[in-house]
Each structure stands twice: as structure tokens, then as C-alpha cells.
Motif scaffolding. Structure first.
Motif, PDB file in Angstrom:
ATOM      1  N   PHE A  10       0.832  -1.209   0.000  1.00  0.00           N
ATOM      2  CA  PHE A  10       0.000   0.000   0.000  1.00  0.00           C
ATOM      3  C   PHE A  10       0.862   1.252   0.000  1.00  0.00           C
ATOM      4  N   SER A  11       1.928   1.221   0.798  1.00  0.00           N
ATOM      5  CA  SER A  11       2.786   2.399   0.908  1.00  0.00           C
ATOM      6  C   SER A  11       3.487   2.704  -0.391  1.00  0.00           C
ATOM      7  N   LEU A  12       4.050   1.681  -1.054  1.00  0.00           N
ATOM      8  CA  LEU A  12       4.821   1.925  -2.258  1.00  0.00           C
ATOM      9  C   LEU A  12       3.953   2.208  -3.463  1.00  0.00           C
ATOM     10  N   VAL A  13       2.811   1.569  -3.544  1.00  0.00           N
ATOM     11  CA  VAL A  13       1.949   1.761  -4.705  1.00  0.00           C
ATOM     12  C   VAL A  13       1.206   3.083  -4.639  1.00  0.00           C
ATOM     13  N   TYR A  14       0.713   3.417  -3.464  1.00  0.00           N
ATOM     14  CA  TYR A  14      -0.105   4.624  -3.341  1.00  0.00           C
ATOM     15  C   TYR A  14       0.623   5.793  -2.679  1.00  0.00           C
ATOM     16  N   GLY A  15       1.743   5.529  -2.031  1.00  0.00           N
ATOM     17  CA  GLY A  15       2.524   6.598  -1.427  1.00  0.00           C
ATOM     18  C   GLY A  15       1.794   7.349  -0.344  1.00  0.00           C
ATOM     19  N   THR A  16       0.893   6.689   0.368  1.00  0.00           N
ATOM     20  CA  THR A  16       0.070   7.400   1.345  1.00  0.00           C
ATOM     21  C   THR A  16       0.210   6.871   2.770  1.00  0.00           C
ATOM     22  N   CYS A  17       0.941   5.786   2.935  1.00  0.00           N
ATOM     23  CA  CYS A  17       1.045   5.194   4.272  1.00  0.00           C
ATOM     24  C   CYS A  17       2.164   5.883   5.040  1.00  0.00           C
ATOM     25  N   LYS A  18       1.813   6.829   5.906  1.00  0.00           N
ATOM     26  CA  LYS A  18       2.795   7.679   6.568  1.00  0.00           C
ATOM     27  C   LYS A  18       3.596   6.930   7.629  1.00  0.00           C
ATOM     28  N   GLY A  19       3.033   5.909   8.216  1.00  0.00           N
ATOM     29  CA  GLY A  19       3.710   5.279   9.335  1.00  0.00           C
ATOM     30  C   GLY A  19       4.674   4.179   8.941  1.00  0.00           C
ATOM     31  N   ALA A  20       4.577   3.674   7.721  1.00  0.00           N
ATOM     32  CA  ALA A  20       5.414   2.551   7.309  1.00  0.00           C
ATOM     33  C   ALA A  20       6.830   3.018   7.006  1.00  0.00           C
ATOM     34  N   ARG A  21       7.793   2.239   7.441  1.00  0.00           N
ATOM     35  CA  ARG A  21       9.202   2.529   7.137  1.00  0.00           C
ATOM     36  C   ARG A  21       9.760   1.304   6.439  1.00  0.00           C
ATOM     37  N   TYR A  22       9.916   1.411   5.112  1.00  0.00           N
ATOM     38  CA  TYR A  22      10.383   0.266   4.330  1.00  0.00           C
ATOM     39  C   TYR A  22      11.891   0.350   4.169  1.00  0.00           C
ATOM     40  N   GLU A  23      12.595  -0.716   4.571  1.00  0.00           N
ATOM     41  CA  GLU A  23      14.047  -0.732   4.506  1.00  0.00           C
ATOM     42  C   GLU A  23      14.532  -1.855   3.607  1.00  0.00           C
ATOM     43  N   GLU A  24      15.600  -1.560   2.886  1.00  0.00           N
ATOM     44  CA  GLU A  24      16.226  -2.544   2.007  1.00  0.00           C
ATOM     45  C   GLU A  24      17.718  -2.619   2.316  1.00  0.00           C
ATOM     46  N   ASP A  25      18.298  -3.749   1.941  1.00  0.00           N
ATOM     47  CA  ASP A  25      19.758  -3.876   2.045  1.00  0.00           C
ATOM     48  C   ASP A  25      20.428  -3.154   0.879  1.00  0.00           C
ATOM     49  N   ILE A  26      19.864  -3.361  -0.307  1.00  0.00           N
ATOM     50  CA  ILE A  26      20.404  -2.727  -1.514  1.00  0.00           C
ATOM     51  C   ILE A  26      19.244  -2.229  -2.358  1.00  0.00           C
ATOM     52  N   THR A  27      19.324  -0.988  -2.793  1.00  0.00           N
ATOM     53  CA  THR A  27      18.315  -0.415  -3.679  1.00  0.00           C
ATOM     54  C   THR A  27      18.980  -0.092  -5.004  1.00  0.00           C
ATOM     55  N   ILE A  28      18.433  -0.632  -6.072  1.00  0.00           N
ATOM     56  CA  ILE A  28      18.981  -0.440  -7.423  1.00  0.00           C
ATOM     57  C   ILE A  28      18.055   0.492  -8.183  1.00  0.00           C
ATOM     58  N   ILE A  29      18.616   1.529  -8.770  1.00  0.00           N
ATOM     59  CA  ILE A  29      17.828   2.496  -9.529  1.00  0.00           C
ATOM     60  C   ILE A  29      18.099   2.298 -11.019  1.00  0.00           C
ATOM     61  N   GLY A  30      17.067   1.892 -11.734  1.00  0.00           N
ATOM     62  CA  GLY A  30      17.184   1.658 -13.173  1.00  0.00           C
ATOM     63  C   GLY A  30      17.026   0.194 -13.512  1.00  0.00           C
ATOM     64  N   ALA A  31      16.116  -0.106 -14.454  1.00  0.00           N
ATOM     65  CA  ALA A  31      15.852  -1.493 -14.855  1.00  0.00           C
ATOM     66  C   ALA A  31      16.330  -1.757 -16.269  1.00  0.00           C
ATOM     67  N   GLY A  32      17.453  -1.126 -16.629  1.00  0.00           N
ATOM     68  CA  GLY A  32      18.094  -1.446 -17.893  1.00  0.00           C
ATOM     69  C   GLY A  32      19.001  -2.650 -17.731  1.00  0.00           C
ATOM     70  N   ILE A  33      19.931  -2.821 -18.657  1.00  0.00           N
ATOM     71  CA  ILE A  33      20.808  -3.987 -18.611  1.00  0.00           C
ATOM     72  C   ILE A  33      21.678  -3.964 -17.345  1.00  0.00           C
ATOM     73  N   GLY A  34      22.112  -2.778 -16.895  1.00  0.00           N
ATOM     74  CA  GLY A  34      22.967  -2.698 -15.714  1.00  0.00           C
ATOM     75  C   GLY A  34      22.234  -2.994 -14.429  1.00  0.00           C
ATOM     76  N   GLY A  35      21.069  -2.391 -14.238  1.00  0.00           N
ATOM     77  CA  GLY A  35      20.311  -2.611 -13.014  1.00  0.00           C
ATOM     78  C   GLY A  35      19.817  -4.031 -12.878  1.00  0.00           C
ATOM     79  N   THR A  36      19.298  -4.594 -13.967  1.00  0.00           N
ATOM     80  CA  THR A  36      18.763  -5.954 -13.899  1.00  0.00           C
ATOM     81  C   THR A  36      19.874  -6.991 -13.720  1.00  0.00           C
ATOM     82  N   TYR A  37      21.008  -6.773 -14.385  1.00  0.00           N
ATOM     83  CA  TYR A  37      22.143  -7.693 -14.218  1.00  0.00           C
ATOM     84  C   TYR A  37      22.651  -7.651 -12.779  1.00  0.00           C
ATOM     85  N   THR A  38      22.718  -6.450 -12.202  1.00  0.00           N
ATOM     86  CA  THR A  38      23.181  -6.315 -10.821  1.00  0.00           C
ATOM     87  C   THR A  38      22.256  -7.072  -9.873  1.00  0.00           C
ATOM     88  N   GLY A  39      20.947  -6.882 -10.032  1.00  0.00           N
ATOM     89  CA  GLY A  39      19.998  -7.609  -9.196  1.00  0.00           C
ATOM     90  C   GLY A  39      20.091  -9.110  -9.407  1.00  0.00           C
TER      91      GLY A  39
END
Length: 527
Positions: A10-39
Motif C-alpha cells: 500500500f505504501s509503495l503503490v499509493y505513497g500514502t502510508c505515513k507510518g510505514a518505514r520500508y528498509e532494504e539492504d540494496i536499492t537499485i535504480i534503473g531497470a536497464g541492462i545494468g540494473g537488472t544484471y546487478t539484481g
């Protein structure tokens, strides 16, 4: 469903959930050949990894489409071929993804017996180029094949040998003692004293114009001396190949295996634009995103935003999007200088579908053409099992894509879709007129296409199809610096824009990704 997953969704799709804190180990920006290969390479590390894409499409510059009338012949707006001897990561990954490599019949262009050249209203074969039939007023020493002419200039006006290119490119000098890497190609050519006609001859006969003007001379000028040891071929494949499934099968294949390997910890989010990186009170990186919308191929930013907290961020992005991200260190002079060491090159491709391959039935039935006209190059793309034939009627770069981009905005749409790949009757008219001169047939005898698609690499976030180095750039120093540009921030950059050995190719991006992944205790993919 897990309540935490509901909050996350709900938080990521609608951007309205103020209380949620979503944490990741690694965040990749870009779904081209570089981002997808890295993931993909991180898929078995047990980490929480997210990939965020500005548009609604996986692939970046690996952009494959298909015509309804010829679905078995994927067309490529971006990357379309590979060199098995050099692109070792791409070949290994393709085999691991189960892709099928097939010959790219036109190779790198200008294959003798398949090619007709057309410069200054003169038809020539590759064997005739540089002979007395060449339509340029050249001096006796300039009257040679353009490849041989540039070989002569390199050997005469520089001390470059080619025995150790990685070092020599940045130590070799011209006859006046100035390092090659500090000079533009145009500047260097003027120093040689060749005639203006000879320079125009080099420009017109070049397949691409990105490296014959103000870009760094070492992209093109240095040639290995003829007495150096020749390269020994070891691959059983043809020298140039493509992928029968389409080149976007690489990033799509990476993404599919990445998300399926751990659906709860590996996530892909489309239509998300990273706009700011800051540091949270807990020491994590705080990423601010804006939601985007993609309509008919055009992506626009909305006002809705959300945040993600992460330990590491990997920016698999080209120059302009990187420059647009606000981050504490974005004003760093060395960082900005490194980003600006390259220039985007605009390019365009136009594909048309016909009831038959008319270009194979005239007096000049060649499968590849090259000209000084704005269409620049044409390729026989293939004949579908449906009987329809596809012609890549124009592949142009540098100054010519603007010509086609303007025509795309005029006239009646002849394509079976009206999105950013539409083709108009004005595009067809001018392409047919130019090809009629090259193939020496009456303009009215060229049949109308039954469909068409085109793409001009000029819009955000790409701003170009590839890039070139500016004079003075030391490739390896810049590339190594940008891998992890800030000592105390876990911010990494994965992109072939600043690649060295394999500039503009997907292989450069995979090499950049491997360099970044070494920080996460992953060895090179080729190990």
C-alpha cells in the motif's frame, strides 16, 4: 497475506502510508541492462533488494518491439548485435539465460558484395572506394580507402603503436608533443594538414558521426601499426551475432530470475523516479521517489511521493538522471566533472514493413547501404514467415536524428499504433526518396509500407543512444572513481557510459556492475 507485506504494498503503490518505514539492504535504480544484471547477480545472497524504474518498461537501451505482421522478426531500437570474441559477459549470461545466438548478417556494416555506397550522387562498391571513381578532389597521397587513409595519418602523425593500448592511449602524442587524449578528432585532423576534401571524405564514409568532430581523438584516431600481432579468433560463432528472442531478453531474463528467486525479498517497482538521497537519523540512506505515469511511451512525473530507507544504493543510470538527483555530495566538483566527461549522442532508427522485399529485386539488390544522405545506413532486416519483409530503412546518429524527429511530428500516421514509435507519411516520403537514389529506381516504384515503427533517442531519461568521451578525459581514472565516488556514502554507479574497453556496448555496463559487486564480496562474473 502477511500484514507487513500489505503495508509495504500500500505504501509503495499509493505513497500514502505515513507510518510505514520500508528498509532494504540494496536499492537499485534503473531497470536497464545494468540494473537488472546487478539484481540478478545478487539474487542468491539472501538480501532484501529492490529495483526501481522510471518508466513502465524493463530494458533501457535494450528496446525490442515486434510488428503484428512479422512477429517472428524482433526489431531493435537500441542494442542489436554482439561481438562474441569481446563481449564475454554478455555471451556467458545469454547462455545461462537460455538465449539463442544467431548471425547478424550485416555484421558491423560495409561487408563487400552485400554493400552499395552512395556519396555525392555517386554509386560505389567497397572495392572502388579510394580509387579513381571516388567523388572527392583528393591529393595523390589521400586517394586511398578511408581506413587506409586514417591508418596512414595515425602512423605518420603520432607515435601510437597499439601494442599496449590501455597505456598507450594516454601516453601517445602527436608530432608536436601534445598527448592524443587531450585533443579532439577535428583538432588533430587539422594538424595533419590533409585537405578539407579529405576530411569530408572521412566524415561521409564514416558509419557514425559521433567521433569525427569535437569528441576525444583516441576514440578513433590511433590505429595499431600494421606490424603488430593480429588478433587470433577462438570463438566458434560468427564475428557478429544477435539474439533470436530479441536483445531485451537479457534484461527481462535477468529481472524474471531476480524476482522469482525470492519473491518476498526481491521486488521490482516500475514508474518510480528517484529525486533525492539524504541521510536518516539512524544512519541509513533515505531515498525520496516520485511516482510517474507512462502513456503511449511517454513518461511524466506526478506529485505523489514516497520514501525508502536502504543501506546501499546502486545507481544504474545514464548521465542526465544522475545529475538530476539531489544528494549531499552532488555539488562535489570532482563528481560533476566526472559525470560531464561524456557527451550524449542522439540516434534514430526507422523500420518499415512491406509486402515484399523490393530492395532485393531492382538493378542494385544489395542488403546494406551507406550514404551521405540523412538516412545514413539501411539494413535488410529479414523476411518473416508471414511473407512480409522488414527494412531498417534508416539508422542515423549525431546531426541527422533531428531531421527524422521533426518529420515524425508532421503528416498522417501510417503505423498501426500511435505512440512514441509512430511513423508518418512524411517520414516514409523522405526515406523513400533517398533510397530511390541509392537503389537507382523510380521513387514511385517503391511500394507503400504496410506498417512502420521508429525511435529517436533524444528524450529523458536517455538523452542519447550512447555517449562519447570529451577531450582530456582519462577513461580508467574516471571509471574507477565513479564506481564508488564518495568514501563515506554507500552510493555506487553502474553504467557503461563511463566504460573504457567496451564503450557504448552492454559489455561495458556488465563490467561496471562487476566492479561495484566486488564491494559486496561477489567475484567477477568471468571468474
Amino acid at each position: 497475506m502477511n500484514p507487513a507485506a500489505v503495508i509495504l504494498c500500500f505504501s509503495l503503490v499509493y505513497g500514502t502510508c505515513k507510518g510505514a518505514r520500508y528498509e532494504e539492504d540494496i536499492t537499485i535504480i534503473g531497470a536497464g541492462i545494468g540494473g537488472t544484471y546487478t539484481g540478478w547477480r545478487l539474487r542468491n545472497k539472501g538480501l532484501r533488494v529492490g529495483i526501481y524504474e522510471y518508466s513502465d518498461r524493463v530494458g533501457g537501451r535494450m528496446y525490442t518491439r515486434r510488428f503484428p505482421d512479422a512477429p517472428d522478426l524482433p526489431i531493435e531500437f537500441g542494442a542489436m548485435r554482439l561481438l562474441p570474441e569481446e563481449h564475454l559477459r554478455m555471451m556467458k549470461a545469454g547462455n545461462e539465460l537460455g538465449l539463442h545466438f544467431v548471425p547478424f548478417n550485416e555484421g558491423l556494416g560495409k561487408i563487400p558484395n552485400r554493400t552499395i555506397l552512395f556519396y555525392r550522387d555517386t554509386h560505389m562498391t567497397t572495392f572502388e572506394l579510394g580509387g579513381t571513381h571516388t567523388p572527392y578532389s583528393l591529393r595523390p597521397e589521400e586517394l586511398r580507402n578511408p581506413v587506409d587513409l586514417e591508418q596512414y595519418l595515425s602512423e605518420t602523425y603520432s607515435n601510437y603503436n597499439g601494442t599496449d593500448p590501455k597505456t598507450e592511449l594516454f601516453t601517445a602524442v602527436t608530432h608536436d608533443g601534445v598527448p592524443l587524449y587531450q585533443q579532439s578528432y577535428k583538432e588533430l585532423i587539422q594538424k595533419t594538414g590533409i585537405s578539407k576534401e579529405a576530411y569530408n571524405y572521412i566524415i561521409d564514409s564514416s558509419l557514425f558521426h559521433d567521433d569525427v568532430f569535437d569528441t576525444q581523438s583516441i576514440l578513433r584516431f590511433p590505429r595499431s601499426r600494421k606490424n603488430t600481432t593480429p588478433h587470433i579468433t577462438t570463438s566458434r560463432l560468427p564475428p557478429v551475432v544477435t539474439v533470436s528472442e530479441g536483445m531485451d531478453s537479457f534484461p527481462k531474463g535477468f529481472m524474471k530470475q531476480f524476482t522469482s528467486s525470492n519473491p518476498f525479498r526481491h521486488r521490482y517497482f516500475r514508474n518510480r523516479q528517484l529525486v533525492k538521497i539524504s541521510r536518516s537519523k539512524r544512519g541509513k540512506l533515505k531515498l525520496k521517489f516520485k511516482r510517474t505515469r507512462t502513456i503511449n511511451g511517454k513518461t511524466i512525473r506526478t506529485k505523489r511521493s514516497f520514501k525508502v530507507y536502504t543501506r546501499n544504493v546502486i545507481l544504474a543510470l545514464p548521465k542526465v538522471p544522475l545529475q538530476n538527483i539531489r544528494m549531499p555530495v552532488s555539488s562535489n566538483a570532482r563528481f560533476q566533472s566526472a559525470l560531464n566527461s561524456v557527451t550524449d549522442v542522439k540516434a534514430s532508427k526507422i523500420f518499415l514493413v512491406y509486402d515484399y522485399a523490393w530492395w532485393l529485386y531492382g538493378p542494385m539488390n544489395f542488403t546494406y547501404t551507406h550514404s551521405d544522405l540523412p538516412y545514413r545506413q539501411s539494413f535488410h532486416w529479414g523476411i518473416s514467415r508471414t511473407g512480409k519483409a522488414i527494412l531498417l530503412i534508416s539508422y542515423a546518429d549525431f546531426e541527422d536524428p533531428l531531421f527524422w524527429s521533426q518529420l515524425q511530428q508532421r503528416g498522417k500516421v501510417i503505423s498501426k499504433r500511435n505512440d512514441d514509435t509512430r511513423v508518418t507519411d512524411q517520414v516514409v516520403k523522405h526515406a523513400h526518396y533517398q533510397l530511390s537514389k541509392v537503389y537507382n529506381i523510380n521513387f514511385t516504384h517503391i511500394p507503400k509500407p504496410v506498417d512502420g515503427m521508429m525511435f529517436v533517442w533524444e528524450m529523458y531519461p536517455f538523452k542519447g543512444a550512447w555517449c562519447v568521451w570529451k577531450p582530456g578525459s582519462r577513461w580508467y581514472d574516471i571509471k574507477n572513481f565513479l564506481t564508488k565516488p564518495f568514501l563515506f556514502n554507500n552510493i555506487y554507479i553502474v553504467h557503461g557510459y563511463w566504460g573504457a574497453e567496451y564503450r557504448t556496448w552492454g559489455e561495458a555496463t556488465l563490467k561496471a556492475a562487476d566492479d561495484v559487486l566486488s564491494y559486496f564480496k561477489l567475484s567477477s562474473y568471468l571468474t
